[in-house]
Write a protein that holds these residues in place. Structure first.
Motif, short mmCIF file in Angstrom:
data_model
loop_
_atom_site.label_atom_id
_atom_site.label_comp_id
_atom_site.label_asym_id
_atom_site.label_seq_id
_atom_site.Cartn_x
_atom_site.Cartn_y
_atom_site.Cartn_z
N ALA A 53 -8.76 -29.32 -3.62
CA ALA A 53 -9.09 -29.81 -2.13
C ALA A 53 -7.89 -29.40 -1.55
CB ALA A 53 -9.61 -30.93 -2.02
N PRO A 54 -7.97 -28.51 -0.61
CA PRO A 54 -6.84 -27.79 0.39
C PRO A 54 -6.57 -28.81 1.32
CG PRO A 54 -8.84 -26.79 0.82
CD PRO A 54 -9.14 -27.41 -0.14
N ARG A 55 -5.16 -29.18 1.56
CA ARG A 55 -4.60 -29.84 2.32
C ARG A 55 -4.35 -29.56 3.68
NH1 ARG A 55 0.74 -32.58 -0.71
NH2 ARG A 55 -0.49 -33.54 -2.17
N ALA A 56 -4.55 -28.17 3.77
CA ALA A 56 -4.30 -27.22 5.16
C ALA A 56 -5.25 -26.30 4.95
CB ALA A 56 -3.03 -27.10 5.65
N GLY A 57 -5.93 -25.79 5.92
CA GLY A 57 -6.92 -24.64 5.91
C GLY A 57 -6.66 -23.83 7.33
N ILE A 58 -7.58 -22.89 7.60
CA ILE A 58 -7.93 -22.37 8.80
C ILE A 58 -7.88 -23.11 10.14
CG2 ILE A 58 -9.44 -20.71 10.05
CD1 ILE A 58 -9.70 -19.09 7.56
N GLY A 59 -8.76 -24.02 9.98
CA GLY A 59 -8.77 -25.21 11.08
C GLY A 59 -7.63 -25.59 11.25
N THR A 60 -6.69 -26.08 10.39
CA THR A 60 -5.39 -26.82 10.47
C THR A 60 -4.58 -25.60 11.32
OG1 THR A 60 -5.64 -27.58 8.44
CG2 THR A 60 -3.70 -28.02 9.55
N TYR A 61 -4.62 -24.45 11.07
CA TYR A 61 -3.88 -23.47 11.65
C TYR A 61 -4.16 -23.14 13.07
CZ TYR A 61 -2.80 -18.76 13.34
OH TYR A 61 -2.22 -17.71 14.39
N LEU A 62 -5.70 -23.19 13.34
CA LEU A 62 -6.08 -23.09 14.66
C LEU A 62 -5.72 -24.26 15.52
CD1 LEU A 62 -9.48 -21.49 13.89
CD2 LEU A 62 -7.60 -20.21 14.86
N ALA A 63 -5.48 -25.31 14.93
CA ALA A 63 -5.21 -26.65 15.70
C ALA A 63 -3.77 -26.52 15.96
CB ALA A 63 -5.65 -27.78 14.81
N GLY A 64 -2.99 -25.60 15.58
CA GLY A 64 -1.58 -25.45 15.80
C GLY A 64 -0.55 -26.58 15.05
N GLN A 65 -0.93 -26.65 13.72
CA GLN A 65 -0.37 -27.79 13.13
C GLN A 65 0.42 -26.99 11.94
OE1 GLN A 65 -3.01 -30.65 11.40
NE2 GLN A 65 -3.97 -31.02 13.22
N ASP A 76 -3.90 -20.08 -9.49
CA ASP A 76 -3.37 -19.94 -11.18
C ASP A 76 -3.84 -18.34 -11.66
OD1 ASP A 76 -2.58 -22.72 -11.03
OD2 ASP A 76 -4.79 -23.29 -11.59
N TYR A 77 -4.32 -17.47 -10.85
CA TYR A 77 -4.52 -16.38 -11.39
C TYR A 77 -3.52 -15.19 -10.92
CZ TYR A 77 -8.65 -19.44 -11.44
OH TYR A 77 -9.24 -20.56 -11.64
N LYS A 78 -3.41 -14.29 -11.72
CA LYS A 78 -2.53 -13.31 -11.60
C LYS A 78 -2.74 -12.61 -10.40
CE LYS A 78 0.32 -9.79 -13.99
NZ LYS A 78 0.24 -8.95 -15.20
N ASN A 79 -1.63 -12.46 -9.43
CA ASN A 79 -1.90 -11.52 -8.22
C ASN A 79 -2.85 -11.90 -7.16
OD1 ASN A 79 0.13 -9.73 -9.30
ND2 ASN A 79 -1.79 -8.71 -10.61
N VAL A 80 -3.33 -13.14 -7.44
CA VAL A 80 -4.35 -13.74 -6.26
C VAL A 80 -3.77 -14.69 -5.49
CG1 VAL A 80 -6.62 -14.69 -6.12
CG2 VAL A 80 -6.25 -13.05 -7.93
N SER A 81 -4.01 -14.66 -4.27
CA SER A 81 -3.64 -15.74 -3.33
C SER A 81 -4.72 -16.22 -2.54
CB SER A 81 -2.42 -15.32 -2.32
OG SER A 81 -1.34 -15.18 -3.02
N PHE A 82 -4.70 -17.48 -1.92
CA PHE A 82 -6.07 -17.99 -1.28
C PHE A 82 -5.74 -18.63 0.02
CE2 PHE A 82 -8.68 -21.99 -1.23
CZ PHE A 82 -9.92 -21.24 -0.95
N ILE A 83 -6.57 -18.40 1.01
CA ILE A 83 -6.69 -18.93 2.22
C ILE A 83 -7.53 -19.79 2.36
CG2 ILE A 83 -6.73 -18.75 4.76
CD1 ILE A 83 -5.38 -16.02 4.42
N ALA A 84 -7.42 -21.27 2.65
CA ALA A 84 -8.58 -22.26 2.44
C ALA A 84 -9.17 -22.14 4.06
CB ALA A 84 -7.94 -23.59 2.10
N GLY A 85 -10.27 -22.68 4.07
CA GLY A 85 -11.25 -22.83 5.22
C GLY A 85 -11.10 -24.23 5.50
N ASP A 86 -11.88 -24.88 6.36
CA ASP A 86 -11.95 -26.25 6.52
C ASP A 86 -13.27 -26.53 7.02
OD1 ASP A 86 -9.49 -27.62 6.82
OD2 ASP A 86 -8.77 -26.39 8.31
N SER A 87 -13.98 -27.47 6.28
CA SER A 87 -15.46 -27.78 6.51
C SER A 87 -15.38 -29.33 7.36
CB SER A 87 -16.03 -28.02 5.47
OG SER A 87 -15.38 -29.03 4.52
N GLU A 88 -14.23 -30.10 7.67
CA GLU A 88 -14.18 -31.21 8.18
C GLU A 88 -14.02 -31.26 9.78
OE1 GLU A 88 -12.35 -34.03 5.58
OE2 GLU A 88 -13.48 -33.59 3.98
N ILE A 89 -13.58 -30.02 10.00
CA ILE A 89 -13.27 -30.20 11.59
C ILE A 89 -14.60 -29.71 12.40
CG2 ILE A 89 -11.82 -28.94 13.38
CD1 ILE A 89 -9.63 -28.47 11.17
#
Length: 375
Positions: A53-65, A76-89
């Motif tokens: 479960a991500p500690r920070a996501g797009i909602g955190t970014y949009l909130a300026g944090q 954990d997968y080669k060459n793959v990075s992840f940008i999490a969303g936020d479902s609780e904002i």
């Protein structure tokens, strides 16, 4: 960088399944991939891709944090990075125009070979704008009537959004579109080719701008949750509707058969392409990834008959492989035909019992609600 928005007209058709496993497949092919969860308000892509479960996501970014760069996390997968969303904002599913434009600006600057955008279901303007970041977005559908209808309606809304984005607000073409809003019934019945003819008459310059942009618009289709090769034919219905009513031709990336192994992979917090790469579902995703890789240098000529023919052949081969597995079980003596018949009967009985229990629970809930209302 190639941006690959992945959308669906309705939820529950496996959009996130395709997004996560396509990212892993492209990463295995040596490509640098970033996958972003843009199903804002209902973000759960981290479960499909096996992230905590991500500690920070797009909602955190949009909130300026946090900064945008801090959003991009390794997996954990080669060459793959992840940008999490936020479902609780609260309200995140309806982001402001300035926030949407800010995200688009940062997305376009990401250092990667592929940026996969797992979009939310529906036709919110933000979703359409994210989908239109690429002329080759992927629309995922299932064979059900509601899923295929919603896939078509999504593409229809995308074309209308592309049209609006092509016209200046003070142009006669834009004013003509605005005038149609007062008669929504007529607008729904108006075919895009006919609409373009009308706009050509009042504003030929704007009509030419849109004609150029829509000519470059080549969305791609994936038919998921297929049980039988006949289900794959539903892709043709979407294609015919798009060609006749939208003046739009689709590329068919392929079909994906329903696979119970996916549920096991999900509970194991692993993409199925990692959990069982030899499964029929995984092999279908790898084929789709190969087509995406080939599209880097592919020149579209407006004709996609070959992609539909190839998808038909793949569907038949996958079904044959699926059935051969059952035949192998019977042939080796691991199970008998009678065993399979008994299993199917037992499952049918259990499903019937569950339906009865659900009906009973529903009636009790209704009664409880009515009693509470009377109190």
């Amino acid at each position: 960088m190639q941006i690959i928005p992945i959308a669906s007209g309705k939820g529950g058709v496996g959009k996130s399944l395709l997004s996560a496993n396509l990212a892993v497949a492209l990463g295995k092919a040596g490509k640098k991939v970033v996958i972003a969860d843009l199903d804002l308000g209902a973000s759960n892509l981290h479960l499909v891709i096996g992230q905590h479960a991500p500690r920070a996501g797009i909602g955190t970014y949009l909130a300026g944090q946090i900064s945008f760069d801090q959003l991009i996390q390794p997996t954990d997968y080669k060459n793959v990075s992840f940008i999490a969303g936020d479902s609780e904002i609260p309200g995140l599913s309806s982001i402001k125009i300035s926030q949407k434009n800010d995200l688009i600006k940062h997305f376009q600057r990401i250092d990667a070979d592929y940026l996969i955008l797992d979009l939310g279901a529906g036709t919110h303007l933000s979703i359409l704008d994210f989908f239109l970041l690429s002329p080759q977005g992927i629309i995922v559908s299932a064979p059900t009537v509601t899923a295929t209808l919603n896939a078509y309606l999504f593409l229809k809304n995308a074309v209308f959004r592309l049209m609006y984005n092509s016209f200046k607000k003070n142009s006669k073409a834009y004013q003509y579109l605005e005038s149609l809003k007062t008669d929504s019934a007529s607008m729904q019945k108006l075919y895009i080719p006919k609409l373009i003819e009308n706009i050509q008459a009042v504003d030929p310059v704007s009509a030419q701008v849109f004609a150029h942009r829509v000519k470059q618009f080549h969305p791609r289709l994936v038919m998921n949750m297929v049980d039988d090769p006949k289900d794959a034919d539903k892709a043709y219905k979407i294609r015919r509707s798009c060609a006749e009513y939208l003046g739009l031709d689709l590329e068919h990336l392929g079909v994906i058969y329903r696979d119970p192994m996916q549920d096991i992979a999900l509970s194991s917090r692993l993409p199925i392409s990692v959990y069982k790469p030899q499964s029929i579902l995984s092999q279908a995703v790898f084929r789709i990834a190969d087509k995406v890789l080939q599209s880097e240098t592919y020149t579209f000529d407006g004709g996609f008959d070959s992609t539909f023919n190839a998808a038909d052949l793949e569907a038949e081969n996958d079904y044959a492989a699926k059935m051969s597995y059952v035949e192998d079980l019977i042939g080796t003596g691991a199970v008998t035909a009678a065993d399979l018949a008994d299993t199917i009967k037992q499952q049918a009985f259990e499903i019937t019992q569950l339906k009865k229990e659900n009906m009973l629970l529903k009636s009790k809930l209704v009664q409880a609600a009515q009693q509470g209302y009377q109190l």
